[in-house]
Design an enzyme around this catalytic site. Structure first.
Site, mmCIF file in Angstrom:
data_model
loop_
_atom_site.group_PDB
_atom_site.id
_atom_site.type_symbol
_atom_site.label_atom_id
_atom_site.label_comp_id
_atom_site.label_asym_id
_atom_site.label_seq_id
_atom_site.Cartn_x
_atom_site.Cartn_y
_atom_site.Cartn_z
ATOM 1 C CG ASP A 1 -1.945 1.328 1.489
ATOM 2 O OD1 ASP A 1 -2.457 1.715 0.378
ATOM 3 O OD2 ASP A 1 -1.674 1.954 2.614
ATOM 4 C CG ASP B 1 -1.821 7.716 0.249
ATOM 5 O OD1 ASP B 1 -1.053 8.672 0.196
ATOM 6 O OD2 ASP B 1 -2.092 7.513 -0.819
#
Length: 339
Positions: free
Chosen positions: A163, A165
């Site tokens: 991932d 953010d």
């Protein structure tokens, strides 16, 4: 590419049925719509519900090719649609499709008729990172997965879904970050407003040192600009990598083939990767965004690995979006605060 297809009877037949006659012999060519077999079945008389009638029907072939063998005999009872009754060698299985067309033979697969659903339904799995238009069949997905697995085993690596953010970067659009970068002389000279013109001079007389200067040195920035013919936000995005990220990615690349999976847009994800992986040596084009995944609330490991997930690890700061996947390693959210 030819492939032998195991063909079960359609679930719409009035099971149980009794095979009365095999209409096509093994080795013969079959066209779509040809009768494969005739069968009998029992049904209640519509005029007398207590009387059972014996009726006959036929099964017509939904595909074309050469019949290689039967798995059923005359007189055999077939109770449901789970057992394949014959095998057909197809000239094309339409295993890879692009917007309703077979990517292998070019045939339009969108037509439905009385023989069943369109052949477009034979490919329903999305495996490509950067598009939703390409679909593959389960068999093709398995073949591609085997190739990928063999490659990973040969390089002694696993797959890692990453991932962006709050996991490996912290992003902000706060203009104060840009002002302080300018003050510290960390912006290109052509864009600087002059506040930091002495920042690179040892001593820098007259300039008050910003306490965030060291923390700002590895901050990257970008604008999304034009995307799909329209102007996106005209603001600067400031990207602060998680501490130690370059070394972390370099070490992980020795152990994993890495994929980005983000709920951000594709334009945003590509810009972030340009900041943290400018040479494309860690992620390459293996970027999956919400534009391709189709969800703003959930992620699915099957979107990238629809067949086998035993060699896949996920790192994300959120576990709720993965619906309790056992492949997830949840990390502490990455948050960067200026002084």
């Amino acid at each position: 590419m030819s492939s032998s297809t195991a063909l079960p009877p359609p679930p719409t037949l009035p099971f149980p049925i009794v095979v009365q006659q095999l209409k096509i012999q093994a080795g013969n060519e079959i066209k779509r719509g040809d009768i494969l077999l005739q069968y009998s079945f029992e049904a209640k008389d519509p005029d007398d519900r207590h009387r059972i009638q014996k009726r006959v029907g036929s099964w017509e072939c939904p595909i074309e090719g050469k019949l290689t063998r039967w798995n059923v005999k005359v007189g055999e009872v077939v109770i449901d649609s789970r057992k394949p009754l014959l095998h057909i060698l197809e000239p094309c299985t339409h295993a890879v499709q692009l917007e309703g067309l077979c990517a292998l033979c070019g045939k339009d697969l969108t037509t439905s008729d009385y023989l069943g659903p369109s052949q477009a339904s034979r490919a329903s799995i999305r495996m490509s990172h950067d598009t939703t238009s390409v679909l593959v069949s389960l068999e093709e997905a398995s073949r591609l997965d085997n190739i990928s697995t063999s490659h990973l085993l040969s390089t002694r690596r696993l797959s890692l879904i990453v991932d962006l953010d709050q996991t490996i970067i912290h992003a902000t659009v706060d203009p104060t970050v840009g002002e302080w970068m300018d003050e510290c002389g960390l912006l290109p000279t052509s864009e600087s407003k002059g506040k930091g013109k002495d920042s690179n001079k040892k001593g820098g007389k007259g300039r008050r040192r910003n306490p965030n200067e060291e923390a700002l040195r590895d901050v990257g920035r970008f604008k999304l600009g034009l995307s799909a013919g329209r102007v996106e936000d005209d603001c600067w995005y400031y990207i602060k990598p998680r501490p130690g990220l370059p070394a972390f990615l370099k070490e992980l690349s020795k152990l994993y083939e890495m994929h980005v999976y983000t709920m951000g847009t594709r334009a945003y994800a590509e810009k972030v990767c340009e900041v943290i992986d400018p040479k494309g040596e860690f992620f390459g084009r293996r970027i999956l965004s919400r534009d391709e995944s189709g969800s703003l609330t959930a992620k699915s490991i099957a979107r990238l690995f629809p067949v086998d997930t035993s060699m896949v690890v996920i790192i994300d700061d959120r576990s709720d979006v993965w619906e309790g996947s056992r492949n997830l390693v949840k990390v502490v959210p990455c948050e960067f605060h200026l002084a």
